[in-house]
Scaffold this motif. Structure first.
Motif, PDB file in Angstrom:
ATOM      1  N   GLY A 153       0.846  -1.363   0.108  1.00 47.84           N
ATOM      2  CA  GLY A 153      -0.003   0.005   0.016  1.00 47.84           C
ATOM      3  C   GLY A 153       0.671   1.338   0.108  1.00 47.84           C
ATOM      4  N   ALA A 154       1.949   1.168   0.626  1.00 47.25           N
ATOM      5  CA  ALA A 154       2.838   2.271   0.689  1.00 47.25           C
ATOM      6  C   ALA A 154       3.469   2.721  -0.455  1.00 47.25           C
ATOM      7  CB  ALA A 154       3.929   2.139   1.743  1.00 47.25           C
ATOM      8  N   LEU A 155       4.005   1.605  -1.233  1.00 45.08           N
ATOM      9  CA  LEU A 155       4.655   1.673  -2.583  1.00 45.08           C
ATOM     10  C   LEU A 155       3.611   2.114  -3.621  1.00 45.08           C
ATOM     11  CD1 LEU A 155       6.608  -1.623  -2.700  1.00 45.08           C
ATOM     12  CD2 LEU A 155       7.689   0.637  -2.492  1.00 45.08           C
ATOM     13  N   TYR A 201      -7.401   3.808   2.187  1.00 43.46           N
ATOM     14  CA  TYR A 201      -8.296   3.194   3.112  1.00 43.46           C
ATOM     15  C   TYR A 201      -8.081   2.123   3.748  1.00 43.46           C
ATOM     16  CZ  TYR A 201     -13.405   2.275   4.375  1.00 43.46           C
ATOM     17  OH  TYR A 201     -14.443   2.050   4.900  1.00 43.46           O
ATOM     18  N   GLN A 202      -7.310   0.893   2.671  1.00 47.97           N
ATOM     19  CA  GLN A 202      -6.846  -0.206   3.426  1.00 47.97           C
ATOM     20  C   GLN A 202      -5.838  -0.271   3.995  1.00 47.97           C
ATOM     21  OE1 GLN A 202      -8.429  -3.220   2.145  1.00 47.97           O
ATOM     22  NE2 GLN A 202      -7.055  -4.051   3.681  1.00 47.97           N
ATOM     23  N   LEU A 203      -4.936   0.875   3.823  1.00 54.77           N
ATOM     24  CA  LEU A 203      -3.855   1.115   4.678  1.00 54.77           C
ATOM     25  C   LEU A 203      -4.169   1.392   6.180  1.00 54.77           C
ATOM     26  CD1 LEU A 203      -1.319   3.023   2.675  1.00 54.77           C
ATOM     27  CD2 LEU A 203      -0.905   1.273   3.807  1.00 54.77           C
ATOM     28  N   VAL A 204      -5.270   2.123   6.287  1.00 58.66           N
ATOM     29  CA  VAL A 204      -5.948   2.148   7.830  1.00 58.66           C
ATOM     30  C   VAL A 204      -6.554   0.897   8.217  1.00 58.66           C
ATOM     31  CG1 VAL A 204      -7.615   3.224   8.969  1.00 58.66           C
ATOM     32  CG2 VAL A 204      -6.497   4.744   7.239  1.00 58.66           C
ATOM     33  N   ILE A 205      -7.087   0.148   7.295  1.00 61.12           N
ATOM     34  CA  ILE A 205      -7.567  -1.119   7.812  1.00 61.12           C
ATOM     35  C   ILE A 205      -6.421  -2.083   8.326  1.00 61.12           C
ATOM     36  CG2 ILE A 205      -8.531  -3.300   7.287  1.00 61.12           C
ATOM     37  CD1 ILE A 205     -10.638  -1.604   5.385  1.00 61.12           C
ATOM     38  N   ASP A 206      -5.271  -2.296   7.560  1.00 61.86           N
ATOM     39  CA  ASP A 206      -4.346  -3.007   7.813  1.00 61.86           C
ATOM     40  C   ASP A 206      -3.433  -2.496   9.430  1.00 61.86           C
ATOM     41  OD1 ASP A 206      -4.724  -4.699   5.868  1.00 61.86           O
ATOM     42  OD2 ASP A 206      -3.168  -3.511   4.414  1.00 61.86           O
TER      43      ASP A 206
END
Length: 250
Positions: A153-155, A201-206
């Motif tokens: 997600g960061a990349l 959004y997925q980064l927050v979940i993870d």
């Protein structure tokens, strides 16, 4: 009375809820939300000294966790298939490697999780030592999958931010264009922004889910109250994504 009942039963929101509940993922996220709320509330009741009520909520949490393992029995192969597809598609090397690694990790996590379920329902009883090893391996692969998802997600976020700036700059300096070119450029920019938002959004979940397996492995020491809240938040967030997928974004 019949008219009122039909208005309630046939209300669009009820229909949307039925479509959402008709998907395995939708039911899983609903059960997960209740499971993690129960985890938080059992912790809260224990803090108040109400052991009897806490035991009821703890039992609900345990049974929902077991039920969700049953729902996920075929899911390891979905992740294996996704990993193979990612390996066949060209893309940025870092994103591709982390995507493949994430899918393999989730495949292993859910495979070991299925063995945890087999033991929990007593279809096959493992020794206590073996059961603990399986549970630990399951959590290790879960944690690995989340960490790889965060790196991915960061990349992806960095790449999309660059693409967004480049697209905006091209739009500002492009001079006169026909309607078709402008529409195409707007569409591309909208796609980049939507992908960027979904990735964040997925980064927050993870970032929140990370602490659940980390605590189970003894890497962190968060209490059940915090983990219950984290799990509830991520369940609602993931459930919202699934709701939009099934019913649209209206």
């Amino acid at each position: 009375m019949a008219a009122i009942a039909s208005q309630v039963v046939l209300h669009p929101t009820v229909s949307q809820g039925l479509r959402y509940g008709g998907t395995t993922l939708g039911r899983d996220k609903a059960y997960r939300a209740i499971q993690y709320f129960a985890r938080f509330y059992a912790w809260f009741l224990l803090r108040k000294g109400d052991k009897e009520a806490a035991a009821r909520w703890n039992a609900l949490k345990t049974h929902l966790a077991t039920a969700r393992k049953l729902l996920r029995l075929g899911k390891p192969f979905e992740h294996l298939q996704a990993g193979l597809k990612a390996a066949l598609v060209s893309g940025p090397a870092g994103e591709q490697i982390t995507t493949i690694g994430k899918q393999i990790a989730y495949f292993a996590y859910l495979s070991f999780d299925a063995l945890v379920w087999v033991n929990a329902v007593k279809f096959y009883s493992f020794s206590t030592e073996t059961s603990n090893k399986i549970s630990k391996l399951s959590n290790r692969f879960w944690l690995a999958g989340i960490l790889l998802s965060i790196v991915n997600g960061a990349l992806k976020s960095v790449r999309l931010a660059k693409e967004e700036r480049r697209s905006k700059r091209s739009k500002a300096l492009g001079g006169e264009k026909d309607v078709g070119q402008e529409a195409e450029q707007e569409m591309r920019l909208s796609t980049i922004i939507a992908s960027r938002d979904a990735t964040r959004y997925q980064l927050v979940i993870d970032s929140l889910d990370l602490w659940i397996p980390a605590t189970a492995l003894g890497i962190s020491s968060m209490n059940d109250g915090v983990l219950g809240i984290f799990g509830l938040i991520t369940s609602v967030m993931a459930g919202h994504k699934q709701w939009q997928s099934v019913n649209g974004k209206k």
